[in-house]
Design a protein around this motif. Structure first.
Motif, PDB file in Angstrom:
ATOM      1  N   SER A   1      60.966 -14.030  51.598  1.00 22.10           N
ATOM      2  CA  SER A   1      61.737 -12.798  51.660  1.00 22.10           C
ATOM      3  C   SER A   1      61.860 -12.334  53.102  1.00 22.10           C
ATOM      4  CB  SER A   1      61.093 -11.700  50.816  1.00 22.10           C
ATOM      5  OG  SER A   1      59.823 -11.353  51.333  1.00 22.10           O
TER       6      SER A   1
ATOM      7  N   ARG B   1      61.557  -4.273  56.387  1.00 24.98           N
ATOM      8  CA  ARG B   1      62.054  -5.531  56.919  1.00 24.98           C
ATOM      9  C   ARG B   1      60.894  -6.185  57.646  1.00 24.98           C
ATOM     10  NH1 ARG B   1      65.934  -4.788  61.684  1.00 24.98           N
ATOM     11  NH2 ARG B   1      63.995  -5.025  62.841  1.00 24.98           N
TER      12      ARG B   1
ATOM     13  N   SER C   1      65.164  -9.550  49.463  1.00 24.62           N
ATOM     14  CA  SER C   1      66.252 -10.302  50.076  1.00 24.62           C
ATOM     15  C   SER C   1      65.717 -11.636  50.558  1.00 24.62           C
ATOM     16  CB  SER C   1      66.835  -9.541  51.266  1.00 24.62           C
ATOM     17  OG  SER C   1      67.620 -10.420  52.063  1.00 24.62           O
TER      18      SER C   1
ATOM     19  N   ASP D   1      67.831 -13.608  52.186  1.00 19.89           N
ATOM     20  CA  ASP D   1      68.912 -13.966  53.115  1.00 19.89           C
ATOM     21  C   ASP D   1      68.423 -13.841  54.561  1.00 19.89           C
ATOM     22  OD1 ASP D   1      71.312 -13.954  54.702  1.00 19.89           O
ATOM     23  OD2 ASP D   1      72.440 -13.435  52.898  1.00 19.89           O
TER      24      ASP D   1
ATOM     25  N   ASP E   1      69.141 -11.028  57.039  1.00 18.22           N
ATOM     26  CA  ASP E   1      68.484  -9.728  56.949  1.00 18.22           C
ATOM     27  C   ASP E   1      67.266  -9.616  57.853  1.00 18.22           C
ATOM     28  OD1 ASP E   1      69.403  -9.424  53.496  1.00 18.22           O
ATOM     29  OD2 ASP E   1      70.270  -8.435  55.247  1.00 18.22           O
TER      30      ASP E   1
ATOM     31  N   SER F   1      68.802  -6.816  59.712  1.00 14.98           N
ATOM     32  CA  SER F   1      69.523  -5.763  58.993  1.00 14.98           C
ATOM     33  C   SER F   1      68.760  -4.447  59.006  1.00 14.98           C
ATOM     34  CB  SER F   1      69.745  -6.178  57.539  1.00 14.98           C
ATOM     35  OG  SER F   1      70.607  -7.279  57.447  1.00 14.98           O
TER      36      SER F   1
ATOM     37  N   ALA G   1      69.977  -4.246  53.424  1.00 21.09           N
ATOM     38  CA  ALA G   1      69.760  -5.676  53.277  1.00 21.09           C
ATOM     39  C   ALA G   1      70.406  -6.182  51.990  1.00 21.09           C
ATOM     40  CB  ALA G   1      68.267  -5.986  53.276  1.00 21.09           C
ATOM     41  N   ARG G   2      70.584  -7.486  51.931  1.00 21.12           N
ATOM     42  CA  ARG G   2      71.269  -8.120  50.798  1.00 21.12           C
ATOM     43  C   ARG G   2      70.252  -8.416  49.703  1.00 21.12           C
ATOM     44  NH1 ARG G   2      72.677  -9.409  55.694  1.00 21.12           N
ATOM     45  NH2 ARG G   2      74.857  -9.487  56.335  1.00 21.12           N
ATOM     46  N   TYR G   3      69.960  -7.371  48.906  1.00 18.12           N
ATOM     47  CA  TYR G   3      68.941  -7.516  47.872  1.00 18.12           C
ATOM     48  C   TYR G   3      69.522  -8.260  46.680  1.00 18.12           C
ATOM     49  CZ  TYR G   3      66.274  -4.434  50.800  1.00 18.12           C
ATOM     50  OH  TYR G   3      65.618  -3.909  51.868  1.00 18.12           O
ATOM     51  N   ASN G   4      69.176  -9.524  46.583  1.00 23.81           N
ATOM     52  CA  ASN G   4      69.738 -10.355  45.538  1.00 23.81           C
ATOM     53  C   ASN G   4      68.723 -10.773  44.485  1.00 23.81           C
ATOM     54  OD1 ASN G   4      68.489 -11.805  47.560  1.00 23.81           O
ATOM     55  ND2 ASN G   4      69.962 -13.465  47.603  1.00 23.81           N
TER      56      ASN G   4
END
Length: 127
Positions: free
Chosen positions: A31, A52, A99, A101, A104, A107, A112-115
């Motif tokens: 992550s 982050r 995330s 990604d 991030d 970011s 952030a791109r929380y997927n």
């Protein structure tokens, strides 16, 4: 397969405290940011706090600033949310997000791109 598992929710009186935990499972998952969101009945999901890992940047929603503390262990893909001075308006289902990604790393944590998302844990604060 990546899974996020939250724990620590429950019922507490106003002014009390709870600590939420979230662990990410997945043998090769890394992550770059992790966060907590919440959704109250009849409302949209909202951002609560995020961290982050790169640089240790932390971000809080104004509504929880000074009362909630996010922390975690990057190596263990684990994040915590210490919630103090709880209010009835904090009542919600709390979701952990991660995330994976690499973008991030730089970011703003809340964006952030929380997927990856957990199933949620209920927090109820009585007045």
């Amino acid at each position: 397969q990546v899974q996020l598992v939250e724990s620590g929710g429950g019922l507490v009186e106003a002014g009390g405290s709870l600590r939420l935990s979230c662990a990410v499972s997945g043998p090769t998952f890394r992550s770059y940011a992790m966060a907590w969101f919440r959704q109250a009945p009849g409302k949209e999901r909202e951002f609560v706090a995020a961290i982050r890992w790169s640089g240790g940047r932390i971000d809080y929603a104004d509504s929880v600033q000074g009362r909630f503390t996010i922390s975690g262990d990057n190596a263990k893909n684990t994040v915590y949310l210490q919630m103090n001075s709880l209010k009835p308006e904090d009542t919600a289902v709390y979701y952990c997000a991660a995330s994976g990604d690499r973008r991030d790393r730089v970011s703003v944590p809340r964006f952030a791109r929380y997927n990856y998302w957990g199933q949620g844990t209920q927090v109820t604060v009585s007045s």
